[in-house]
Design an enzyme around this catalytic site. Sequence first.
Site, PDB file in Angstrom:
ATOM      1  N   GLU A   1       9.589   2.148 -11.471  1.00 12.45           N
ATOM      2  CA  GLU A   1       9.481   0.745 -11.067  1.00 12.45           C
ATOM      3  C   GLU A   1      10.862   0.180 -10.697  1.00 12.45           C
ATOM      4  O   GLU A   1      11.000  -0.548  -9.721  1.00 12.45           O
ATOM      5  CB  GLU A   1       8.823  -0.061 -12.198  1.00 12.45           C
ATOM      6  CG  GLU A   1       8.726  -1.558 -11.995  1.00 12.45           C
ATOM      7  CD  GLU A   1       7.911  -1.982 -10.771  1.00 12.45           C
ATOM      8  OE1 GLU A   1       7.279  -1.130 -10.135  1.00 12.45           O
ATOM      9  OE2 GLU A   1       7.956  -3.181 -10.443  1.00 12.45           O
TER      10      GLU A   1
ATOM     11  N   CYS B   1      -1.300 -10.253   7.147  1.00 10.42           N
ATOM     12  CA  CYS B   1      -1.600 -11.505   7.834  1.00 10.42           C
ATOM     13  C   CYS B   1      -2.202 -12.621   6.976  1.00 10.42           C
ATOM     14  O   CYS B   1      -3.058 -12.385   6.136  1.00 10.42           O
ATOM     15  CB  CYS B   1      -2.546 -11.244   8.998  1.00 10.42           C
ATOM     16  SG  CYS B   1      -1.988  -9.959  10.095  1.00 10.42           S
TER      17      CYS B   1
ATOM     18  N   HIS C   1      15.594  20.488 -13.832  1.00  7.48           N
ATOM     19  CA  HIS C   1      14.736  21.260 -12.918  1.00  7.48           C
ATOM     20  C   HIS C   1      15.039  20.920 -11.462  1.00  7.48           C
ATOM     21  O   HIS C   1      14.250  21.230 -10.582  1.00  7.48           O
ATOM     22  CB  HIS C   1      13.264  21.004 -13.242  1.00  7.48           C
ATOM     23  CG  HIS C   1      12.910  21.411 -14.637  1.00  7.48           C
ATOM     24  ND1 HIS C   1      12.745  22.722 -15.005  1.00  7.48           N
ATOM     25  CD2 HIS C   1      12.743  20.677 -15.765  1.00  7.48           C
ATOM     26  CE1 HIS C   1      12.476  22.786 -16.298  1.00  7.48           C
ATOM     27  NE2 HIS C   1      12.470  21.558 -16.789  1.00  7.48           N
TER      28      HIS C   1
ATOM     29  N   ASN D   1      -7.142 -10.904  10.477  1.00 12.50           N
ATOM     30  CA  ASN D   1      -6.417 -10.106   9.491  1.00 12.50           C
ATOM     31  C   ASN D   1      -7.222  -8.824   9.299  1.00 12.50           C
ATOM     32  O   ASN D   1      -8.422  -8.902   9.073  1.00 12.50           O
ATOM     33  CB  ASN D   1      -6.318 -10.883   8.168  1.00 12.50           C
ATOM     34  CG  ASN D   1      -5.760 -10.046   7.038  1.00 12.50           C
ATOM     35  OD1 ASN D   1      -4.969  -9.134   7.272  1.00 12.50           O
ATOM     36  ND2 ASN D   1      -6.161 -10.348   5.816  1.00 12.50           N
TER      37      ASN D   1
ATOM     38  N   LYS E   1      11.761  -1.323  -7.004  1.00 12.98           N
ATOM     39  CA  LYS E   1      12.307  -2.668  -6.787  1.00 12.98           C
ATOM     40  C   LYS E   1      13.570  -2.597  -5.937  1.00 12.98           C
ATOM     41  O   LYS E   1      13.771  -3.405  -5.037  1.00 12.98           O
ATOM     42  CB  LYS E   1      12.639  -3.353  -8.128  1.00 12.98           C
ATOM     43  CG  LYS E   1      11.457  -3.823  -8.939  1.00 12.98           C
ATOM     44  CD  LYS E   1      10.880  -5.139  -8.488  1.00 12.98           C
ATOM     45  CE  LYS E   1       9.574  -5.067  -7.815  1.00 12.98           C
ATOM     46  NZ  LYS E   1       8.439  -4.383  -8.232  1.00 12.98           N
TER      47      LYS E   1
ATOM     48  N   LYS F   1       2.905  -8.949   1.237  1.00 12.64           N
ATOM     49  CA  LYS F   1       2.514  -9.012  -0.171  1.00 12.64           C
ATOM     50  C   LYS F   1       1.257  -8.187  -0.473  1.00 12.64           C
ATOM     51  O   LYS F   1       1.238  -7.427  -1.423  1.00 12.64           O
ATOM     52  CB  LYS F   1       2.300 -10.471  -0.567  1.00 12.64           C
ATOM     53  CG  LYS F   1       1.905 -10.692  -2.018  1.00 12.64           C
ATOM     54  CD  LYS F   1       3.070 -10.486  -2.927  1.00 12.64           C
ATOM     55  CE  LYS F   1       2.719 -10.662  -4.390  1.00 12.64           C
ATOM     56  NZ  LYS F   1       3.702  -9.989  -5.248  1.00 12.64           N
TER      57      LYS F   1
HETATM   58  C1  AGP Z   1       5.651  -4.146  -5.537  1.00 14.27           C
HETATM   59  O1  AGP Z   1       6.794  -4.874  -5.704  1.00 14.27           O
HETATM   60  C2  AGP Z   1       4.961  -4.199  -4.281  1.00 14.27           C
HETATM   61  N1  AGP Z   1       5.268  -5.199  -3.418  1.00 14.27           N
HETATM   62  C3  AGP Z   1       3.732  -3.340  -4.086  1.00 14.27           C
HETATM   63  O2  AGP Z   1       4.069  -2.046  -4.495  1.00 14.27           O
HETATM   64  C4  AGP Z   1       2.431  -3.768  -4.768  1.00 14.27           C
HETATM   65  O3  AGP Z   1       2.544  -3.648  -6.152  1.00 14.27           O
HETATM   66  C5  AGP Z   1       1.282  -2.915  -4.226  1.00 14.27           C
HETATM   67  O4  AGP Z   1       1.167  -3.118  -2.846  1.00 14.27           O
HETATM   68  C6  AGP Z   1      -0.040  -3.179  -4.911  1.00 14.27           C
HETATM   69  O5  AGP Z   1      -0.475  -4.481  -4.716  1.00 14.27           O
HETATM   70  P1  AGP Z   1      -1.655  -5.080  -5.574  1.00 14.27           P
HETATM   71  O6  AGP Z   1      -1.228  -5.071  -7.003  1.00 14.27           O
HETATM   72  O7  AGP Z   1      -1.880  -6.455  -5.043  1.00 14.27           O
HETATM   73  O8  AGP Z   1      -2.851  -4.186  -5.368  1.00 14.27           O
END
Ligand code: AGP
Length: 619
Positions: A489, A2, A512, A106, A493, A614
């Site tokens: 990673e 939020c 394995h 939030n 993505k 985010k």
């Molecule tokens: C990655 O692309 C993510 N959206 C997510 O994994 C992110 O890295 C994770 O939530 C950690 O966030 P932060 O670095 O703000 O703690």
Amino acid sequence: MCGIVGYVGTRPALDVVVEGLARLEYRGYDSAGVAVLADGESDERELVTAKRAGKLVNLRNALDETPPPAGTLGMGHTRWATHGAPNDRNAHPHLDCSGKVAVIHNGIIENFAALRAELEENGHKLVSDTDTEAVAHLLEDELRDGGTLADAMRRVCGRLEGAFTLVAVHTGDPDLVVGARRNSPLVVGVGDGENFLASDVAAFIAHTRDAIELGQDQVVELRASGVTVTDFEGRPAEVKEYHVDWDVSAAEKGGYDYFMLKEIAEQPRAVADTLLGRIAADGRLVLDEMRITDQELREVDKIIIVACGTSYHAGLIAKYALEHWAGLPCEVELASEFRYRDPILSRSTLVIAISQSGETMDALMAVRHAREQHAKLLGICNVNGSTLPRECDGVLYTHAGPEVAVASTKAFLTQLVAVYLIALYIAQVRGTKWGDEVFAMIQLLAQMPEKVEKVLETMEPVRELARSLANERSVLFLGRHVGFPVALEGALKLKELAYMHAEGFAAGELKHGPIALIEEGLPVIVVVPPRARAVLHDKIVSNIQEIRARGARTIVIAEEGDETVEPFADTLIRVPAVPTLFQPLVTTVPLQVFACELATAKGHDVDQPRNLAKSVTVE
Ligand code: AGP
């Protein structure tokens, strides 16, 4: 999770608030809503709210159809749903029974069920399924007992458990917006005859770059004439003022279709900025904000890294650098698991918490757990004024600038730079590497922005490849050594952007179990270590042959000049040759571009992938 905006001043509040919400939509996009106190002469003003499920555009359309009356005080919310489905009814703001108090929130109020039951028993009618609505009704009761909205908020906060940023307005306090925070972000923007509240400075950066960082358990009273901050008991609180070192252009798309594309392109600059000012004229590292003394660093006997998601992958790479250069044992923990085990910590343990946002609840909780065990705490963070740096003994800021796209790209590369700097700095302090070795690595690190730039210049074939794979069901990623976290990673993505099955494996684990997944035509992306790591390099070349023999379509990322991989690669992606530990800086970039392009080809909104937000400010 939020996004929250509050405003009081002289401009039309609705415009300021909706513009702020547009900059915070990355935090959640399940619904959006606003509340405005209508202009007028009387002591009691009309409270008007509007809210719509879905993205902000739905709310904008509703406001265009039925514009609310003009007002210079308002607030807005963009939601990532926790309690209650993402529909109009559960969208914020929430009102009390009288319709005079509006609240946005939030976080998660953990004791909401008990509060709600008590309110209903006392005759309150709650109309949503949210935890937030209880707060509006609690404020209603408290206001009946007298005092201002701020007094009521302080008393209500004392009854709440969990994590919350709350912002409220009341028809009887027409010049007052009240905010409160515990375990969730809230910053104040200080203007001239106007003031702002927001989850993130991006919401008000177009109007002011002067901000106030709010501490834990504080209540802020925002009026056009000034800002007052107290603790929950009403005692004046100490606050930290700061100036934001980026401007509104950094929070805009700048001609790109998506923030993610812009943020991928910004990586050479972000890497350079994170190095800036940290290498002294004599070639030694100077990390001023570390605030952990050399003596304390000499006493460290173990390092534990805590982080989530992409930041966790940066932590996995940090382990290789810290063990190699600093010569210290290093463990890497998912922050969400850390405090639920019994991790062994002491005063000589250094805990490094990595978080782009500095607001990830799991990371904050891990830091607090480590604090209780008396460990030294160092944060790696991208957001000035966020909670994590405040709770650590020292911090190394990454200077990526605002990262808006939900998928982390430039923050990841700058986190890698930060961990390299820390590992080399510890080596310098503890003398685990000779001075000239550390110096030589720093010189090579300083060349990385141009290497990343070079990768970006050669990405067209990667984009073509991504488009050609848009209908695949599954993609595997393999790597060894620091290439293993890069594989993880790359898979993350692809999952979050393309909603495809994607898995990253350590190539040595293939036989394995995972090799059973290989079938005719399955795309497998393999990150090949530099030839200088001959043993690892040759082993992964064998792995490529093994999967190819079983029908895999091999997509190989290898350094320039590595000819040994050519016969076994269906597609070959070249990256510049760099030292082994720095290789993730160049091998991650094609994987970001790949996922972004493939998701775009599938018609996805890469800035706001489904179900995500985010910053994850709830556990
Ligand atoms: C990655 O692309 C993510 N959206 C997510 O994994 C992110 O890295 C994770 O939530 C950690 O966030 P932060 O670095 O703000 O703690």
